[in-house]
Design a protein around this motif. Structure first.
Motif, short mmCIF file in Angstrom:
data_model
loop_
_atom_site.label_atom_id
_atom_site.label_comp_id
_atom_site.label_asym_id
_atom_site.label_seq_id
_atom_site.Cartn_x
_atom_site.Cartn_y
_atom_site.Cartn_z
N ALA A 67 -3.50 12.80 3.75
CA ALA A 67 -4.07 11.53 4.19
C ALA A 67 -3.41 11.17 5.51
CB ALA A 67 -3.79 10.46 3.15
N SER A 87 0.85 -1.19 0.00
CA SER A 87 0.00 0.00 0.00
C SER A 87 0.89 1.24 0.00
CB SER A 87 -0.89 0.04 1.25
OG SER A 87 -0.10 0.28 2.41
N THR A 93 0.72 3.52 2.33
CA THR A 93 1.18 3.66 3.73
C THR A 93 2.44 2.84 3.95
OG1 THR A 93 -1.16 3.78 4.34
CG2 THR A 93 0.42 3.49 6.13
N GLN A 95 -0.71 11.03 -4.74
CA GLN A 95 -1.69 11.73 -5.57
C GLN A 95 -1.06 12.36 -6.80
OE1 GLN A 95 -4.12 14.38 -3.18
NE2 GLN A 95 -4.49 12.84 -1.60
C1 LIG Z 1 -3.77 7.56 -0.58
C2 LIG Z 1 -2.71 8.29 0.14
C3 LIG Z 1 -1.78 7.65 0.97
C4 LIG Z 1 -1.93 6.24 1.43
O1 LIG Z 1 -2.02 5.29 0.49
P1 LIG Z 1 -2.72 3.87 0.81
O2 LIG Z 1 -2.41 3.08 -0.39
O3 LIG Z 1 -4.17 4.13 1.01
O4 LIG Z 1 -2.08 3.33 2.05
C5 LIG Z 1 -0.73 8.39 1.48
N1 LIG Z 1 -0.60 9.70 1.22
C6 LIG Z 1 -1.49 10.37 0.46
C7 LIG Z 1 -1.28 11.83 0.19
C8 LIG Z 1 -2.57 9.69 -0.11
O5 LIG Z 1 -3.45 10.35 -0.87
#
Ligand SMILES: *Cc1c(COP(=O)(O)O)cnc(C)c1O
Length: 378
Positions: free
Chosen positions: A90, A63, A65, A168
């Motif tokens: 996030a 992921s 994260t 993003q």
């Molecule tokens: C989506 C996102 C994450 C986390 O990604 P996951 O795959 O959901 O763990 C981290 N940082 C930002 C800015 C995000 O938009």
């Protein structure tokens, strides 16, 4: 009221249907290969994605994260350390820092691009006391690059590493250089609504440092260099073969899909310019990936409700800054000058539907309803 089905702020199913044949074929390939973890699909995707971004090495993980957490770990960051990032992100960005045992330090953003304010970064470093500062994580929020040249320069002056949060910003660039190639390490997410998306969880660590790449490969799989032999204390975060095959099916269209997002943004810009709402700004040298198209609206909740009853779904990224969330507020350090811009933005931001499969007609009709909302509500 409308009898049309509501427009969603994002539509992962539409993205599947746009790539259906290639995805179905990729999944079938994996099913029949009999090899479901760390095989040829992941290896090929890691190479293809690293090449697309312009980094030497890619490491597929579970992921975004996990990618951030792994990026911190391969830099040797842990308890007793501190890492600077922003509060309008996030929760994953801050939770990854917290998971390593390091202290998150949150600095304010500028209200034009919603990204880290380098002046605040500098002040925060100058006033910092306590756990040793090790790294800065700029977040390219909504697909607009953070001011990387300033952030990297300041970080270098103070001996800090730079980890880019590119969750993003797949395909966004600044001054002709891709996000993900400015810092020491970059973390990407392939969550189903991102610009490049899996059908489930996925992420990647990118770097051009061979030693860091090797360390990421070791830590993502139990600390193994050799099977069943743990040289270090690792963990398990691997990109699945199925997800890698799906990502490979989509990667060739990423540029075109981002271009479509930019075209949609141009329509919104044109039709919403005189609504009194603040439309997103873009630095002249930035290639925006428009992960989100985010307005600033004084009576945000009122407009959101108006749009909802008129068939337009919207999103708020993010409604509560991390330093105000119960799970994190006692675990973060607020940077010099406080977080007033962050707090003000959280009350006003509203993201309109933004995904490449929207038709021009849909975009016009969304913009019309937003404009109507602005008239009714002012
Ligand atoms: C989506 C996102 C994450 C986390 O990604 P996951 O795959 O959901 O763990 C981290 N940082 C930002 C800015 C995000 O938009």
């Amino acid at each position: 009221m409308t009898d049309r089905p509501p427009l969603l702020p994002a539509d992962p199913r539409a993205n599947y249907l746009a790539h259906r044949e290639a995805i179905d074929e990729g999944i079938r390939r994996v099913l029949h290969s009999g090899w479901y973890i760390l095989g040829s699909e992941v290896k090929a995707f890691e190479e293809e994605f690293a090449r697309f971004v312009g980094a030497k090495f890619g490491i597929g993980v579970g992921s975004g994260t996990d990618a951030l957490y792994l990026a911190l770990r391969i830099l040797g960051i842990g308890s007793g350390d501190a890492v600077i990032t922003v509060s309008n992100t996030a929760v994953a960005t801050v939770s990854a820092i917290d998971l390593t045992g390091a202290a998150p330090v949150l600095v304010d953003v500028d209200t034009d691009t919603f990204t880290m304010d380098p002046a605040r970064l500098e002040e925060t470093i100058a006033h910092h006391r306590g756990p040793r500062l090790r790294a800065v994580i700029p977040v390219h929020l909504y697909g607009h690059p953070a001011p990387l040249e300033a952030i990297v320069r300041i970080a270098r002056q103070h001996g800090l590493s730079v980890i880019e949060d590119c969750a993003q910003s797949h395909g966004a660039s600044l001054d002709g250089r891709m996000t993900g190639t400015w810092g020491d390490v970059a973390a990407f997410s392939f969550y189903p609504t991102k610009n490049l998306s899996a059908i489930g969880d996925g992420g990647a660590v990118l770097t051009s440092d061979a030693r860091l790449a090797e360390q990421a490969r070791v830590l993502r799989q139990y600390g193994w260099r050799e099977r069943y032999i743990s040289d270090e204390t690792g963990f398990n975060t691997r990109l699945d073969e199925v997800q890698a095959a799906i990502l490979r099916a989509k990667l060739p269209t990423l540029e075109a899909q981002n271009e479509r997002r930019r075209a949609i943004a141009r329509i919104y810009d044109e039709l919403l310019g005189d609504t009194g709402f603040t439309i997103p700004r873009r630095r002249a040298d930035a290639r925006h990936a428009y992960h989100q198209y985010t307005l600033r609206v004084p009576d945000r909740d009122g407009l959101r409700e108006y749009l909802r009853t008129n068939g337009v779904g919207t999103a708020i990224l993010y409604p509560v800054p991390i330093h105000q969330q119960r799970g994190y507020r006692d675990r973060v350090i607020v940077g010099a000058g406080g977080l007033l811009n962050t707090e003000a933005l959280a009350r006003e931001i509203l993201s309109l539907p933004m995904y490449p499969e929207l038709t021009d007609e849909q975009v016009h009709s969304i913009a019309e309803r937003v404009a109507q909302g602005s008239r009714i509500r002012s």
